[in-house]
Every structure is written in structure tokens, then in C-alpha cells.
Write a protein that holds these residues in place. Sequence first.
Motif, PDB file in Angstrom:
ATOM      1  N   GLY A 191       8.447   8.057   5.798  1.00 31.50           N
ATOM      2  CA  GLY A 191       8.098   7.086   7.068  1.00 31.50           C
ATOM      3  C   GLY A 191       9.190   7.533   8.349  1.00 31.50           C
ATOM      4  N   PHE A 192       9.723   8.491   8.366  1.00 36.08           N
ATOM      5  CA  PHE A 192      10.660   8.566   9.445  1.00 36.08           C
ATOM      6  C   PHE A 192       9.776   8.552  10.866  1.00 36.08           C
ATOM      7  CE2 PHE A 192      12.507  11.230  12.718  1.00 36.08           C
ATOM      8  CZ  PHE A 192      14.037  10.709  12.919  1.00 36.08           C
ATOM      9  N   PRO A 193      10.270   8.071  11.746  1.00 36.38           N
ATOM     10  CA  PRO A 193      11.402   7.434  11.953  1.00 36.38           C
ATOM     11  C   PRO A 193      11.526   5.964  11.439  1.00 36.38           C
ATOM     12  CG  PRO A 193      10.478   7.541  14.184  1.00 36.38           C
ATOM     13  CD  PRO A 193       9.397   8.394  13.220  1.00 36.38           C
ATOM     14  N   LEU A 194      10.107   5.120  11.483  1.00 34.41           N
ATOM     15  CA  LEU A 194      10.356   3.928  11.152  1.00 34.41           C
ATOM     16  C   LEU A 194       9.184   3.606  10.231  1.00 34.41           C
ATOM     17  CD1 LEU A 194      11.552   0.997  12.158  1.00 34.41           C
ATOM     18  CD2 LEU A 194       9.654   0.674  13.651  1.00 34.41           C
ATOM     19  N   ARG A 195       9.408   2.431   9.296  1.00 35.29           N
ATOM     20  CA  ARG A 195       8.192   2.253   8.410  1.00 35.29           C
ATOM     21  C   ARG A 195       8.251   0.551   8.487  1.00 35.29           C
ATOM     22  NH1 ARG A 195       8.380   3.877   2.459  1.00 35.29           N
ATOM     23  NH2 ARG A 195       6.600   2.587   2.340  1.00 35.29           N
ATOM     24  N   ALA A 196       7.173   0.182   7.693  1.00 32.10           N
ATOM     25  CA  ALA A 196       7.140  -1.459   7.735  1.00 32.10           C
ATOM     26  C   ALA A 196       7.265  -1.579   6.356  1.00 32.10           C
ATOM     27  CB  ALA A 196       5.650  -1.911   7.895  1.00 32.10           C
ATOM     28  N   LEU A 197       8.082  -2.785   5.832  1.00 30.46           N
ATOM     29  CA  LEU A 197       8.049  -3.044   4.382  1.00 30.46           C
ATOM     30  C   LEU A 197       8.031  -4.564   4.270  1.00 30.46           C
ATOM     31  CD1 LEU A 197      11.906  -1.738   3.904  1.00 30.46           C
ATOM     32  CD2 LEU A 197       9.727  -1.015   2.578  1.00 30.46           C
ATOM     33  N   VAL A 198       6.660  -4.836   3.568  1.00 31.35           N
ATOM     34  CA  VAL A 198       6.078  -6.151   3.323  1.00 31.35           C
ATOM     35  C   VAL A 198       6.662  -6.251   2.047  1.00 31.35           C
ATOM     36  CG1 VAL A 198       4.071  -7.343   3.253  1.00 31.35           C
ATOM     37  CG2 VAL A 198       4.269  -5.575   4.766  1.00 31.35           C
ATOM     38  N   SER A 199       7.738  -7.015   1.939  1.00 37.48           N
ATOM     39  CA  SER A 199       8.401  -7.468   0.679  1.00 37.48           C
ATOM     40  C   SER A 199       7.500  -8.207  -0.386  1.00 37.48           C
ATOM     41  CB  SER A 199       9.634  -8.027   0.838  1.00 37.48           C
ATOM     42  OG  SER A 199      10.453  -7.440   1.909  1.00 37.48           O
ATOM     43  N   GLY A 200       7.405  -7.528  -1.632  1.00 36.05           N
ATOM     44  CA  GLY A 200       6.857  -8.320  -2.590  1.00 36.05           C
ATOM     45  C   GLY A 200       5.261  -8.068  -2.745  1.00 36.05           C
ATOM     46  N   TRP A 201       4.879  -7.274  -1.775  1.00 33.33           N
ATOM     47  CA  TRP A 201       3.176  -6.844  -1.725  1.00 33.33           C
ATOM     48  C   TRP A 201       3.084  -5.404  -2.034  1.00 33.33           C
ATOM     49  CZ3 TRP A 201      -0.234  -9.526   2.589  1.00 33.33           C
ATOM     50  CH2 TRP A 201      -0.043 -10.863   2.286  1.00 33.33           C
ATOM     51  N   TYR A 202       2.074  -4.926  -2.544  1.00 34.73           N
ATOM     52  CA  TYR A 202       1.791  -3.774  -3.037  1.00 34.73           C
ATOM     53  C   TYR A 202       2.154  -2.828  -1.840  1.00 34.73           C
ATOM     54  CZ  TYR A 202       0.060  -5.111  -7.456  1.00 34.73           C
ATOM     55  OH  TYR A 202       0.003  -5.164  -8.858  1.00 34.73           O
ATOM     56  N   GLY A 203       2.479  -1.455  -2.099  1.00 32.49           N
ATOM     57  CA  GLY A 203       3.106  -0.440  -1.132  1.00 32.49           C
ATOM     58  C   GLY A 203       2.143   0.009  -0.272  1.00 32.49           C
ATOM     59  N   MET A 204       0.924  -0.240  -0.171  1.00 33.68           N
ATOM     60  CA  MET A 204      -0.041   0.225   0.885  1.00 33.68           C
ATOM     61  C   MET A 204       0.361  -0.262   2.219  1.00 33.68           C
ATOM     62  SD  MET A 204      -1.541  -2.007  -1.201  1.00 33.68           S
ATOM     63  CE  MET A 204      -2.608  -3.511  -0.996  1.00 33.68           C
ATOM     64  N   ASP A 205       0.908  -1.729   2.232  1.00 33.63           N
ATOM     65  CA  ASP A 205       0.881  -2.539   3.272  1.00 33.63           C
ATOM     66  C   ASP A 205       2.250  -2.051   4.127  1.00 33.63           C
ATOM     67  OD1 ASP A 205      -1.462  -4.243   3.457  1.00 33.63           O
ATOM     68  OD2 ASP A 205      -0.666  -5.502   2.060  1.00 33.63           O
ATOM     69  N   SER A 206       3.034  -1.583   3.401  1.00 36.59           N
ATOM     70  CA  SER A 206       4.664  -0.971   4.137  1.00 36.59           C
ATOM     71  C   SER A 206       4.184   0.476   4.611  1.00 36.59           C
ATOM     72  CB  SER A 206       5.326  -0.887   3.065  1.00 36.59           C
ATOM     73  OG  SER A 206       5.649  -1.932   2.199  1.00 36.59           O
ATOM     74  N   VAL A 207       3.333   0.145   6.025  1.00 40.35           N
ATOM     75  CA  VAL A 207       3.032   1.396   6.436  1.00 40.35           C
ATOM     76  C   VAL A 207       4.070   2.263   7.034  1.00 40.35           C
ATOM     77  CG1 VAL A 207       1.579   2.269   8.394  1.00 40.35           C
ATOM     78  CG2 VAL A 207       0.738   0.352   7.133  1.00 40.35           C
ATOM     79  N   LYS A 208       4.113   3.594   6.885  1.00 39.55           N
ATOM     80  CA  LYS A 208       4.930   4.622   7.205  1.00 39.55           C
ATOM     81  C   LYS A 208       4.603   5.152   8.579  1.00 39.55           C
ATOM     82  CE  LYS A 208       4.741   6.414   3.018  1.00 39.55           C
ATOM     83  NZ  LYS A 208       4.907   7.431   1.900  1.00 39.55           N
TER      84      LYS A 208
END
Length: 359
Positions: A191-208
Motif C-alpha cells: 500500500g505505499f505510501p499510505l493504507r487504511a487499517l480497520v482494526s478487527g475487521w476483515y482485510g478488504m476494508d484496510s484499503v491500500k
Amino acid sequence: MRRREFLLASVAMSAIAPSYCLGRVSFLGVGSAVRSPADAVSSNEALKSVVTPNADFFIRNHFKTPTISEAEWSLEIGGTVAKPLKLSYADLLLTSSVQRPLTLECAGNLSGGRGVSTAVWSGMPLAALLKQAGVEAKATTVVFHGADAGEGEGVPPGTHFARAIPMEKAMDASTLLAYEMNGAPLPPEHGFPLRALVSGWYGMDSVKWLTRVEVSQEPFKGYFQQERYVAVQSNGERHAITRMRVNSKFLRPLDEEEIRGKAYRIEGVAWAGEGKISKVELRFDGKGEWQPAVLGESAVPMVWTAWSYAWNIPRADHYTIEVRATDDAGNGQPMARDPDRRDEYELNTPHRIGVNVRS
């Protein structure tokens, strides 16, 4: 000196350096490292510690990794806000930061699969930037827009990857915008340079590869919100997939591995998304009582927990071993997949392996 340290030092000389909050993570020695390529499949199932090295962290992308210039990239925060923001990469590196271990899992990860990993992430809480932008009272949703785009897999041409989360989750202190992974800048594939991290939720929400954070008062109707990552029942009912379910897996032995001796230490990890693991249990050959495993450390939300079991082997034979976990709310792993489900997400039945014991 890393770029962030250089920039902080430069600002400090001007007496305007922001606070830089660092955390600590304990490491549990339980084997060697996991390696997981782009299809969320790994070739090595033992972990060196509770943290997965960057090169071994699972990867799941829908499109080709975009090439992004640090100098030209920026993040826009807009929509239903009073003061839209536009931040450069250097701006982000100068913000007050936090550092946290967090576990990510692919929503389509198989039981016992390799699409789950843990890293120590550095970045800033999303809430801090949203407050700076002045979120309006009527706002209900935050949409993460990524730079990756393409077609295929039934995706309309030119579609960018984007996902939305409720405002409540966006304002939670555990939701981050991360620019470092295990002490290094995000690798391009993560995800460089920045990504989301939606802790405790499945990875698709942690958008890169984030380019825009959109605040909205309307439900998001993007392709990957409406057509993918949805639980589908046989009667056609659909609901969004969000929180990671309680799950567990073996790290050693491997499936159908041959071992020798009369004693063996079985090891693995368990996780429960926003919950905490309360117990892990094993069963042999599908019969008898479930046996308690030993948890490696006090379990915490958002991070997997190492476990072990001292197996006194009764005789040389072939064994089938199962593992299941339970969280602090009493949620456990179902023995079988819900037959009414028509999708391929939230797969968390007990992990089962076969083991050949030789004398």
C-alpha cells in the motif's frame, strides 16, 4: 537515518516538532517465518514470532500494484466536512503517530489458510484527521479510495478499489492510516505510501494506496461494497461482512507431516478480531474430550494469540487433529459451514490436519 526521522529532526531544530508516540510489542518465539504470495497462499507455515516479516506477509490485491511517486502523491480528505484537507507524504510523516501490532485476515481465507498475518504498523489515528477536517453532524460514512484500478473478475472497466466503513468505526482510536510496516516504509505491494487499517475487521476494508478519504451522509454504493464481500443466504438475503470471526490454526506440525518420538509440542495461533481469545482446544481423531491448549500471553483484541499443546503420543499411528478457539464473548468456531450460506467468506470451521507418527 530514515526519512521520517530526518524530517522530524529538521522540524525539531525549528522548535515545532510534533509528539511521536511509540509503543512496544512482545515477541513470542514459536518457529520460523510465514511466506505468502499474491494469492494469499504461503509456502512456510511456522512463525518466528507473533509478528510476520514484511516479505512474508500475505498479499491479496484485485488489481496490479500501482506505481506511486512519493513527491507527486497526496491524500485528500473531503466530502461532508467543514475544512477539506490535502496532505503530502512529508506532511503525514510529520504528524503525531502511534505504533501498534494488528492482525489482518483476508475475508476469503480458508480454515487454517495462509491469508492471515500480523505486523507492527505506524501511522496516525484516522479520527485525528477527521476532527481536523471538521466532520459535519449529518455525516454517517467514511469511504476509502485506493489508487489501484482495472477490470476483470466481473469488475466494470476503470473501477477503482474503494470501501466504506461507518462513522463510528472511523472515529474509533483503533482505526489508523498507516505509512510504516514493521519499522519500514510500506512496501509497494502493501500500500505505499499510505493504507487504511480497520482494526478487527476483515482485510478488504484496510484499503491500500489511499488517495482520498471521503466523508458522506449517504450509503456507499461502489462495486466492491455492493457486489463483493457480502454474505449471501439461499433465500437471497444479503448483509455486509465486517468483523473478523474467531478463528485458529496450526503452525506445527504441518498437514501430513511425519514426526517421531513420544512427545511433541503442537503450536499455533488464534484470533478474534475485536474480541479477545479466551481459550483454545484440541481434539484427536474426532472423538473424546476437547483438550485445553496453553495460551502464550494474555490475549488482547486485534492481535492473534500464540498457543501450544504438549502432546504425549500414545503410539505410532496416523492421527487427525482439530483445533478450535473461543473468544471472551463466548463466540466459537462452528463445526460445519452454515449450509444456507452461498458465498465464500467468513470461513472459520476448526482447522484439521493429519499427522503421521513413526516410532
